[in-house]
Design an enzyme around this catalytic site. Structure first.
Site, PDB file in Angstrom:
ATOM      1  N   HIS A 220     -18.776  47.389  -0.425  1.00  9.35           N
ATOM      2  CA  HIS A 220     -19.866  47.637  -1.380  1.00  9.35           C
ATOM      3  C   HIS A 220     -19.293  48.360  -2.599  1.00  9.35           C
ATOM      4  CE1 HIS A 220     -23.719  48.122  -3.049  1.00  9.35           C
ATOM      5  NE2 HIS A 220     -24.267  48.994  -2.236  1.00  9.35           N
TER       6      HIS A 220
ATOM      7  N   HIS B 111     -19.885  36.482  -4.632  1.00  9.16           N
ATOM      8  CA  HIS B 111     -20.897  37.509  -4.384  1.00  9.16           C
ATOM      9  C   HIS B 111     -21.857  36.991  -3.325  1.00  9.16           C
ATOM     10  CE1 HIS B 111     -24.267  40.293  -5.170  1.00  9.16           C
ATOM     11  NE2 HIS B 111     -23.333  41.099  -5.613  1.00  9.16           N
TER      12      HIS B 111
ATOM     13  N   ASP C  20     -17.115  43.635 -10.160  1.00 10.05           N
ATOM     14  CA  ASP C  20     -16.051  44.536  -9.708  1.00 10.05           C
ATOM     15  C   ASP C  20     -14.702  44.158 -10.327  1.00 10.05           C
ATOM     16  OD1 ASP C  20     -17.746  45.971  -7.844  1.00 10.05           O
ATOM     17  OD2 ASP C  20     -17.723  44.145  -6.653  1.00 10.05           O
TER      18      ASP C  20
END
Length: 501
Positions: free
Chosen positions: A299, A338, A394
């Site tokens: 996460h 994702h 990210d």
């Protein structure tokens, strides 16, 4: 499966082949109630029946990892993973990144509308005057080891804050302290919103304290007159002197990253916040639980993992060899794909321009060429395209954080500070539910042993075919533990302890 013609009812017709009965389940917002599924019951039958299946109590919905379960009705964030859409309260994330700022977006997420000029002035003033923390909390930070992970410190500090606000604790003030706000109790609503101000205001101060502890530097005091992210950078970096001002490009970039990270619907940490919040515990414990979930490498730790992966690849020419290992399932690819988005992550699109602006100030990130080669490979590779593996938020945020000089283990903290806003928005919505707050209690499918009778120790035998998971794994001891196991002494009951040779 055959579709029935001329059917216009908003319902689902289900035939239970065990009983031959037909059930009609209402469809609302393209969903059916799980409790309506529970109405489908049957008597135990067949060789495969187990009493633990509880067929007479109704059919259960089995959904590992919540792959297709809606747990709340929400008005906060909309995601369309197939189309690559992310909106806060209806506003596309791209517009907010380009035209809004973090505190304005925070107001939008929590209260549902963009603030007027006077509303924003009051909101900003209240937030920035709730930035100080109790000096005893500073003392708590000093009790950590010098090499403690900053996310561990941040999680602990949010939980500690609750101990300094007994008036905000339903366990002390009554369990309806916050839920009474849904009935129009203005006193309860005031207590609720005050804790939101406190948490958002103090989050950067707590985060900066965890950073300064790792650096072995004294804590800074919050600065008035700076923006939310400007004050955060001051808390992190100011060493001495007066009138500290962070670089405007870095301040703006961090503010935009905070907008992008503010909320993302019912992700792992937000689901944790709502799960814990359903027990009616205080919001500081709720946010601490959210931090604990965000701490995980799947996460909030993903941007750190993405940078470590790029560092391992080293240079652009090594990308094909690394991807060959990924395609053989020998390595894990981080920063691509994702759970929700099956298209381009809209946050990565919004963040790409930020990266260029930051690099103009900080210098070109040495990993950028490797990252761009990896992104190019993703666009051209059938393996990647067939699996919808596109760069996610990210991937680029990690590059920006590294260019700005943040240590890798601080990345989850930079995620947690803005995500407090999303957590609190969902928690506030939960507390203001006119129907009340029901404690979350998921079901399970029990696949263990049926009923069996207790056997005294002398009559027990080791289970045939037992494996490594059926008993504690062997723990190796060293140092003083090993020396103690070789020593002889009497324990508190007077029995002699002898070495295990």
């Amino acid at each position: 499966m055959t579709a029935l013609k001329n059917v216009s009812r908003q319902s689902l017709t289900v035939v239970d082949n065990r009983t031959g009965k037909t059930y009609e389940l209402p469809i609302q917002h393209n969903s059916v109630l799980a409790t309506d599924i529970k109405k489908i019951k049957a008597q135990p039958q067949g060789d495969h029946h187990r009493p633990e299946d509880e067929t007479e109590q109704g059919l259960r919905v089995y959904d590992p990892a919540y792959m297709n379960t809606a747990v709340v009705q929400s008005k906060i964030t909309y995601i369309n993973g197939q189309e690559g859409i992310l909106r806060y309260r209806g506003y596309p994330i791209e517009q907010l990144v380009n035209r809004s700022n973090f505190l304005e977006t925070a107001y939008l997420l929590i209260y549902g509308q963009l603030p007027t000029s006077s509303q924003y002035g009051n909101w900003q003033n209240e937030i920035m005057h709730h930035t100080y923390i109790h000096s005893d909390i500073e003392g708590m930070f000093k009790s950590f080891r010098y090499d403690s992970h900053p996310m561990s410190m941040l999680t602990s500090s949010f939980a500690t804050m609750g101990a300094f606000a007994p008036e905000a604790n339903p366990s002390l003030q009554g369990q309806k302290l916050y839920t009474n706000a849904a009935t129009g109790d203005l006193g309860a609503l005031n207590v609720l919103d005050k804790q939101i101000l406190r948490i958002i205001g103090k989050a950067p101060t707590l985060a900066a304290a965890s950073y300064r502890m790792r650096q072995g530097r004294p804590f800074n005091r919050p600065a008035q007159g700076l923006s939310y992210t400007g004050n955060f950078l001051h808390l992190l970096d100011n060493l001495s002197g007066h009138e500290y001002r962070p670089h405007p490009v870095l301040e703006k970039a961090l503010d935009a990253l905070f907008i992008i990270h503010a909320d993302h619907e019912v992700n792992c940490s937000t689901a944790t916040v709502l799960q814990v919040g359903s027990s009616l515990v205080d919001p500081y414990s709720v946010v601490a639980a959210g931090c604990a979930a965000l701490y995980g490498p799947s996460h909030g730790g993903a941007s750190e993992s993405a940078i470590r992966m790029l560092m391992e690849i080293g240079s652009p020419e090594n990308v094909p060899a690394f991807m060959e290992k990924v395609e053989k399932r020998e390595r894990v690819l981080v920063g691509f794909g994702h759970r929700v988005y099956k298209n381009v992550d809209p946050r990565s699109t919004a963040i790409r321009q930020l990266a260029d602006e930051v690099f103009k100030v900080t210098g070109r990130n040495q990993l950028l060429d490797t990252a761009l080669e990896l992104a190019k490979y993703a666009r051209e590779s059938e393996f990647m395209r067939s699996r919808n593996l596109y760069p996610n938020v990210d991937f680029y945020s990690g590059l920006i954080y590294q260019a700005m000089g943040f240590p890798l283990d601080f990345y989850p903290v930079l995620f947690a500070v803005p995500r407090c806003v999303g957590w609190l928005a969902h928690w506030r919505q939960q507390m203001l539910n006119p129907s009340g707050v029901k404690i979350w209690r998921p079901r399970q499918l029990y696949l263990g042993e049926g009923q069996r009778d207790y056997v005294d120790m002398e009559g027990r035998q080791e289970k045939p075919g037992s494996g490594v998971f059926d008993a504690p794994s062997k723990v190796s001891h060293g140092g003083d533990s090993k020396r103690n196991t070789l020593a002889t002494y009497k324990d508190e009951s007077g029995d002699m302890f002898k070495p295990r040779l």
